[in-house]
Scaffold this active site. Sequence first.
Site, PDB file in Angstrom:
ATOM      1  N   ARG A 177     -23.298   3.516 -13.978  1.00 51.13           N
ATOM      2  CA  ARG A 177     -21.908   3.969 -13.958  1.00 51.13           C
ATOM      3  C   ARG A 177     -21.795   5.390 -13.410  1.00 51.13           C
ATOM      4  NH1 ARG A 177     -20.881   4.310 -19.034  1.00 51.13           N
ATOM      5  NH2 ARG A 177     -20.818   6.588 -19.114  1.00 51.13           N
ATOM      6  N   TYR A 223       3.784   1.120  -1.511  1.00 51.42           N
ATOM      7  CA  TYR A 223       3.170  -0.151  -1.879  1.00 51.42           C
ATOM      8  C   TYR A 223       3.588  -0.526  -3.298  1.00 51.42           C
ATOM      9  CZ  TYR A 223      -0.460  -3.366  -3.478  1.00 51.42           C
ATOM     10  OH  TYR A 223      -1.115  -4.436  -4.032  1.00 51.42           O
ATOM     11  N   ASP A 232      -2.643   8.744   1.222  1.00 52.18           N
ATOM     12  CA  ASP A 232      -3.209   7.405   1.355  1.00 52.18           C
ATOM     13  C   ASP A 232      -3.447   7.152   2.843  1.00 52.18           C
ATOM     14  OD1 ASP A 232      -3.633   4.630   1.612  1.00 52.18           O
ATOM     15  OD2 ASP A 232      -2.490   4.213  -0.200  1.00 52.18           O
ATOM     16  N   LYS A 275      -9.396  -2.991   2.877  1.00 52.54           N
ATOM     17  CA  LYS A 275      -8.651  -3.229   4.103  1.00 52.54           C
ATOM     18  C   LYS A 275      -9.508  -2.898   5.329  1.00 52.54           C
ATOM     19  CE  LYS A 275      -5.184  -4.168   1.311  1.00 52.54           C
ATOM     20  NZ  LYS A 275      -5.637  -3.707  -0.017  1.00 52.54           N
TER      21      LYS A 275
END
Length: 384
Positions: free
Chosen positions: A46, A98, A170, A195
């Site tokens: 982690r 979004y 973004d 994406k």
Amino acid sequence: MKIESRLAQIGSRSEKTTGAVNFPIFQSTAFRHPKLGESTGFDYIRTQSPTRKVLEEAIADLEGGDRGFACSSGMAALQTIFSMFSHGDHLLVSLDLYGGTYRLLERILSRFGITASYVDTQQIEELEALRTPATKAILIETPTNPLMMITDIRKVSEWAKQHDLLCIVDNTLLSPYFQRPIELGADIVIHSASKYLGGHNDVLAGLIVIRGEALSEEMAFLHNSIGAVLAPQDSYLLMRGMKTLALRMERHQSNATAIAAYLNEHHLVETVYYPALSAHQGHSIQNGQSSGNTGILSFKVTDARLIEPILRHIDLIAFAESLGGVESLMTYPAVQTHADIPLEIRERIGVDDRLLRLSTGIEHIDDLIADLEQAFTKAEQECK
């Protein structure tokens, strides 16, 4: 070294023991300590893993930041960033947003007393009007999804610095190949890496890039504490996809530009939203801060009755959510990606029942236009 070479060489010299050109997947969750009080730099997955570390170093280099952080999704990356803020803090956020980000802000973060105002970030006077003493940051999407609104990153980041606000950008739709917000003044860059960076519709991931050591240390603490980190297999897939980013973005751009020109002349299309078009409102700003254009475009048809048959008749292009992959996808934002945005906001910005979004893939442009043409023809015949 040019960005094309840096992309192709991600991880190729990082594995010193074997000289593996493709950096391997270290699937281990735990790492042996040499002795008490010593570490190899890896203790528990982690906190850090070798495969994820190479990816994070690569995205920081590509975006021109100090540190990168790989998360389990784009939304996990956003949540990690938003965890910097506390009860009573206020954010300024792009109006054409979004739907998943809106949902996170309004249905989850609002429970913890964090508020947001949605603003046209192209207008400094609107930002100033909504800024309060509690405002801590501004989140910009540019280009926005789906209406391709363009924000002047230099101008807004300068304004943010004047008021001691973090500027978060973004950069999903352009990727570091075409746009690097940190070089334009931003403090934090975020990607839905599922994406364009992944590029093959086969990996879920989010990436964060930070400018500044103090802010990087805070993000490292949050990243480890929250634990929404990217697994080794997904880190490997993402690096594999990024190696061809330059080639893919050029093809995405060329296909989208040709399709935008085709749609701009089609009698069933009222409006095309794509920054490469000279009539686009943000065309000059886009050219000034980016070296190219995204593969995403949106268009509004003349009659809402055309939507269903167009989506039913497209064949090569898939009716599916998401974007940025090698396969072309068409989405109906009003009922899919932006369903969580209130109707009054959707209507204000133009996300209505006549809007379609197209993510152009890397197929041959003649085949894509032929698919659109046959779908339009059949839809028009059914609506007569």
